[in-house]
Motif scaffolding. Structure first.
Motif, PDB file in Angstrom:
ATOM      1  N   LYS A 173       0.923  -1.157   0.014  1.00  0.00           N
ATOM      2  CA  LYS A 173       0.107  -0.150  -0.112  1.00  0.00           C
ATOM      3  C   LYS A 173       0.605   1.278  -0.038  1.00  0.00           C
ATOM      4  CE  LYS A 173      -3.646   2.517   0.758  1.00  0.00           C
ATOM      5  NZ  LYS A 173      -3.087   3.858   0.810  1.00  0.00           N
ATOM      6  N   ASN A 174       1.923   1.312   0.940  1.00  0.00           N
ATOM      7  CA  ASN A 174       2.813   2.326   0.770  1.00  0.00           C
ATOM      8  C   ASN A 174       3.405   2.502  -0.457  1.00  0.00           C
ATOM      9  OD1 ASN A 174       4.016   4.514   2.240  1.00  0.00           O
ATOM     10  ND2 ASN A 174       5.807   3.319   2.315  1.00  0.00           N
ATOM     11  N   VAL A 175       3.943   1.257  -0.981  1.00  0.00           N
ATOM     12  CA  VAL A 175       4.583   1.650  -2.500  1.00  0.00           C
ATOM     13  C   VAL A 175       3.846   2.242  -3.471  1.00  0.00           C
ATOM     14  CG1 VAL A 175       5.564   0.256  -4.333  1.00  0.00           C
ATOM     15  CG2 VAL A 175       6.081  -0.509  -1.937  1.00  0.00           C
ATOM     16  N   ALA A 176       2.452   1.854  -3.501  1.00  0.00           N
ATOM     17  CA  ALA A 176       1.540   2.483  -4.419  1.00  0.00           C
ATOM     18  C   ALA A 176       1.293   3.888  -4.008  1.00  0.00           C
ATOM     19  CB  ALA A 176       0.150   1.594  -4.281  1.00  0.00           C
ATOM     20  N   ASP A 177       1.191   4.362  -2.696  1.00  0.00           N
ATOM     21  CA  ASP A 177       0.931   5.483  -2.286  1.00  0.00           C
ATOM     22  C   ASP A 177       2.158   6.423  -2.779  1.00  0.00           C
ATOM     23  OD1 ASP A 177      -1.707   4.823  -1.121  1.00  0.00           O
ATOM     24  OD2 ASP A 177      -0.749   5.033   0.896  1.00  0.00           O
ATOM     25  N   ARG A 178       3.157   5.984  -2.595  1.00  0.00           N
ATOM     26  CA  ARG A 178       4.368   6.621  -2.884  1.00  0.00           C
ATOM     27  C   ARG A 178       4.583   6.884  -4.692  1.00  0.00           C
ATOM     28  NH1 ARG A 178       8.345   3.912  -0.175  1.00  0.00           N
ATOM     29  NH2 ARG A 178       8.961   2.634  -1.716  1.00  0.00           N
ATOM     30  N   LEU A 179       4.265   5.964  -5.406  1.00  0.00           N
ATOM     31  CA  LEU A 179       4.186   6.101  -6.680  1.00  0.00           C
ATOM     32  C   LEU A 179       3.059   6.412  -7.339  1.00  0.00           C
ATOM     33  CD1 LEU A 179       5.964   2.611  -7.331  1.00  0.00           C
ATOM     34  CD2 LEU A 179       6.993   4.974  -7.946  1.00  0.00           C
ATOM     35  N   HIS A 180       2.008   6.610  -6.570  1.00  0.00           N
ATOM     36  CA  HIS A 180       0.630   7.147  -7.269  1.00  0.00           C
ATOM     37  C   HIS A 180       0.088   6.345  -8.129  1.00  0.00           C
ATOM     38  CE1 HIS A 180      -0.138  10.739  -4.686  1.00  0.00           C
ATOM     39  NE2 HIS A 180       1.134  10.684  -4.743  1.00  0.00           N
ATOM     40  N   MET A 181       0.385   4.767  -7.946  1.00  0.00           N
ATOM     41  CA  MET A 181       0.052   3.749  -9.132  1.00  0.00           C
ATOM     42  C   MET A 181      -0.734   2.603  -8.404  1.00  0.00           C
ATOM     43  SD  MET A 181       4.026   3.654 -10.701  1.00  0.00           S
ATOM     44  CE  MET A 181       3.390   2.412 -12.001  1.00  0.00           C
ATOM     45  N   PRO A 182      -1.795   2.064  -8.991  1.00  0.00           N
ATOM     46  CA  PRO A 182      -2.492   1.087  -8.684  1.00  0.00           C
ATOM     47  C   PRO A 182      -1.512  -0.213  -8.705  1.00  0.00           C
ATOM     48  CG  PRO A 182      -3.356   1.423 -10.741  1.00  0.00           C
ATOM     49  CD  PRO A 182      -2.189   2.577 -10.517  1.00  0.00           C
ATOM     50  N   ILE A 183      -1.075  -0.781  -7.774  1.00  0.00           N
ATOM     51  CA  ILE A 183      -0.009  -2.152  -7.720  1.00  0.00           C
ATOM     52  C   ILE A 183      -0.440  -3.400  -6.973  1.00  0.00           C
ATOM     53  CG2 ILE A 183       2.443  -2.680  -7.157  1.00  0.00           C
ATOM     54  CD1 ILE A 183       3.055   0.360  -7.383  1.00  0.00           C
ATOM     55  N   PHE A 184      -0.483  -4.208  -7.412  1.00  0.00           N
ATOM     56  CA  PHE A 184      -0.931  -5.631  -6.759  1.00  0.00           C
ATOM     57  C   PHE A 184       0.065  -6.713  -7.491  1.00  0.00           C
ATOM     58  CE2 PHE A 184      -4.626  -3.162  -6.872  1.00  0.00           C
ATOM     59  CZ  PHE A 184      -5.363  -3.074  -5.667  1.00  0.00           C
ATOM     60  N   LYS A 185       0.069  -7.809  -6.596  1.00  0.00           N
ATOM     61  CA  LYS A 185       0.680  -9.037  -6.900  1.00  0.00           C
ATOM     62  C   LYS A 185      -0.424  -9.844  -7.679  1.00  0.00           C
ATOM     63  CE  LYS A 185       3.548 -12.663  -5.189  1.00  0.00           C
ATOM     64  NZ  LYS A 185       2.768 -13.760  -5.686  1.00  0.00           N
ATOM     65  N   LEU A 186      -0.135 -10.327  -8.783  1.00  0.00           N
ATOM     66  CA  LEU A 186      -0.897 -11.360  -9.484  1.00  0.00           C
ATOM     67  C   LEU A 186       0.027 -12.772  -9.825  1.00  0.00           C
ATOM     68  CD1 LEU A 186      -2.137  -8.950 -12.225  1.00  0.00           C
ATOM     69  CD2 LEU A 186      -3.595 -10.303 -10.558  1.00  0.00           C
TER      70      LEU A 186
ATOM     71  N   THR B 239       8.507  13.196 -12.344  1.00  0.00           N
ATOM     72  CA  THR B 239       7.447  14.151 -11.638  1.00  0.00           C
ATOM     73  C   THR B 239       7.331  13.942 -10.279  1.00  0.00           C
ATOM     74  OG1 THR B 239       6.362  13.744 -13.854  1.00  0.00           O
ATOM     75  CG2 THR B 239       5.047  14.633 -12.048  1.00  0.00           C
ATOM     76  N   LEU B 240       7.652  12.932  -9.556  1.00  0.00           N
ATOM     77  CA  LEU B 240       7.501  12.714  -8.273  1.00  0.00           C
ATOM     78  C   LEU B 240       8.748  12.839  -7.479  1.00  0.00           C
ATOM     79  CD1 LEU B 240       5.151   9.665  -8.302  1.00  0.00           C
ATOM     80  CD2 LEU B 240       4.470  11.962  -7.721  1.00  0.00           C
ATOM     81  N   GLY B 241       9.891  12.993  -8.027  1.00  0.00           N
ATOM     82  CA  GLY B 241      11.233  13.249  -7.546  1.00  0.00           C
ATOM     83  C   GLY B 241      11.665  11.909  -7.029  1.00  0.00           C
ATOM     84  N   LEU B 242      11.498  10.834  -7.694  1.00  0.00           N
ATOM     85  CA  LEU B 242      12.068   9.566  -7.429  1.00  0.00           C
ATOM     86  C   LEU B 242      12.875   8.984  -8.338  1.00  0.00           C
ATOM     87  CD1 LEU B 242       8.539   8.026  -6.119  1.00  0.00           C
ATOM     88  CD2 LEU B 242      10.240   9.043  -4.751  1.00  0.00           C
ATOM     89  N   VAL B 243      13.665   8.159  -7.787  1.00  0.00           N
ATOM     90  CA  VAL B 243      14.669   7.490  -8.534  1.00  0.00           C
ATOM     91  C   VAL B 243      14.064   5.997  -9.046  1.00  0.00           C
ATOM     92  CG1 VAL B 243      17.193   6.545  -8.730  1.00  0.00           C
ATOM     93  CG2 VAL B 243      16.583   8.622  -7.407  1.00  0.00           C
ATOM     94  N   PRO B 244      13.948   5.806 -10.249  1.00  0.00           N
ATOM     95  CA  PRO B 244      13.201   4.818 -10.673  1.00  0.00           C
ATOM     96  C   PRO B 244      13.961   3.467 -10.270  1.00  0.00           C
ATOM     97  CG  PRO B 244      13.311   6.140 -12.487  1.00  0.00           C
ATOM     98  CD  PRO B 244      14.176   6.820 -11.596  1.00  0.00           C
ATOM     99  N   GLU B 245      15.077   3.147 -10.483  1.00  0.00           N
ATOM    100  CA  GLU B 245      15.911   2.194  -9.866  1.00  0.00           C
ATOM    101  C   GLU B 245      15.838   1.808  -8.362  1.00  0.00           C
ATOM    102  OE1 GLU B 245      17.785   3.541 -13.629  1.00  0.00           O
ATOM    103  OE2 GLU B 245      17.153   4.484 -11.746  1.00  0.00           O
ATOM    104  N   GLN B 246      15.388   2.862  -7.689  1.00  0.00           N
ATOM    105  CA  GLN B 246      15.466   2.648  -6.222  1.00  0.00           C
ATOM    106  C   GLN B 246      13.847   2.397  -5.639  1.00  0.00           C
ATOM    107  OE1 GLN B 246      17.492   5.658  -3.897  1.00  0.00           O
ATOM    108  NE2 GLN B 246      18.769   5.592  -5.505  1.00  0.00           N
ATOM    109  N   GLN B 247      12.955   2.309  -6.442  1.00  0.00           N
ATOM    110  CA  GLN B 247      11.576   1.917  -6.757  1.00  0.00           C
ATOM    111  C   GLN B 247      11.297   0.458  -7.012  1.00  0.00           C
ATOM    112  OE1 GLN B 247      10.127   4.402  -4.740  1.00  0.00           O
ATOM    113  NE2 GLN B 247      12.014   5.483  -5.350  1.00  0.00           N
ATOM    114  N   GLN B 248      12.249  -0.202  -7.646  1.00  0.00           N
ATOM    115  CA  GLN B 248      12.143  -1.532  -8.005  1.00  0.00           C
ATOM    116  C   GLN B 248      12.014  -2.547  -6.738  1.00  0.00           C
ATOM    117  OE1 GLN B 248      15.197  -1.918 -10.991  1.00  0.00           O
ATOM    118  NE2 GLN B 248      13.395  -2.484 -12.506  1.00  0.00           N
ATOM    119  N   ARG B 249      11.003  -3.530  -6.677  1.00  0.00           N
ATOM    120  CA  ARG B 249      10.856  -4.255  -5.509  1.00  0.00           C
ATOM    121  C   ARG B 249      11.995  -5.401  -5.618  1.00  0.00           C
ATOM    122  NH1 ARG B 249       9.641  -0.683  -2.326  1.00  0.00           N
ATOM    123  NH2 ARG B 249       9.567  -2.337  -0.797  1.00  0.00           N
TER     124      ARG B 249
END
Length: 279
Positions: A85-98, A202-212
């Motif tokens: 939930k926090n990952v989705a909030d931080r990225l402003h993206m709908p994220i789930f495990k499928l 746009t969110l001021g985030l580093v993409p490589e550091q958002q990978q899980r």
């Protein structure tokens, strides 16, 4: 506490949900989310599973449960927002495990995800860092608008889809075919695309550091690998419709000989990878 390092300060964004909203996407961004299955995904003909040619060839195999899962704060968390939930909030993206399981009681799969704390790690310049809240995995509801086709081996059973794999389709083959259909909406992959990088900027985030990433322990040996089963997905409506179409296509096209066969063997990278240790 998250240890991901932000990039340059982002410009203010227009709020589309009030402060305190439980929605993951609370700010307006121009990002066009990818849809699972890609633009070429089409449903099968209504007669696909009642066609005598399919009925003659299909021999049902192991019962398999494709599922949708997420995790968030638990009662013993100090933080109001954590987990996926926090990952989705931080990225402003709908994220789930499928993914899918063939366990007789699918809830046991949640126990394994909790034990591994699936997707709880990020990779920072200082090394791998574990974020909290990944011990509370729960199944989420698929909410499709369409029904399975007449005669379909796929059905929706509460919070899970259920299907009988063709008798000659192994578990790993099914999982690889499923990922093949979903991969255009893979979180880890999307973050490194031009659209993903622009979104993070746009969110001021580093993409490589958002990978899980997930750390797996096997006695004294520890391995870490990317959490590849996280996808950009909205459970209500079109995305669940597309997921149902994908499941039906996997079975139909395999039985009818339309599937490009994948390599005969795969290693489970979480168990056999020879890449760097997570210790």
């Amino acid at each position: 506490m998250t240890m991901t390092i932000p990039g340059p300060p982002a410009r203010p964004l227009r709020r589309i949900q009030p402060n305190g909203s439980a929605a993951a996407v609370t700010l307006y961004l121009k990002t066009q989310w990818p849809r699972i299955g890609g633009p070429g995904l089409r449903p099968l003909p209504d007669t696909a599973f009642t066609n005598p040619a399919f009925i003659e060839r299909y021999r049902p195999g192991t019962l398999t449960f494709p599922y949708l899962a997420a995790c968030g704060p638990s009662f013993d968390d100090d933080l109001p927002s954590s987990g996926l939930k926090n990952v989705a909030d931080r990225l402003h993206m709908p994220i789930f495990k499928l993914a899918a399981t063939e366990l007789a009681d699918p809830r046991r799969r949640l126990d394994a995800l909790d034990s591994d704390q699936y997707a709880s790690h990020v990779l920072t310049p200082a090394g791998y860092v574990q974020e909290p809240g990944f011990k509370t995995w729960t199944f989420q509801q698929f909410l499709p608008d369409r029904e399975p086709l007449p005669g379909s081996p796929v059905r929706l059973e509460g919070r899970l889809f259920a299907l009988r794999r063709p008798h000659d389709m192994g578990k790993r083959v099914f999982e690889k075919l499923l990922h093949r259909h979903l991969r255009n909406a893979s979180l880890n992959d999307f973050l490194l695309t031009p659209d993903g990088r622009a979104h993070c900027a746009t969110l001021g985030l580093v993409p490589e550091q958002q990978q899980r990433w997930t750390r797996y322990r096997f006695g004294p040996v520890t391995r870490i690998d990317k959490a590849e089963e996280l996808y950009i997905f909205r459970p209500s409506g079109e995305d669940s419709d597309r997921f149902l179409i994908i499941l039906e296509r996997i079975i139909h096209d395999w039985v009818m000989g339309k599937t490009r066969r994948l390599p005969g063997t795969w290693r489970d990278r979480s168990q056999y990878s020879r890449r760097g240790s997570a210790s």
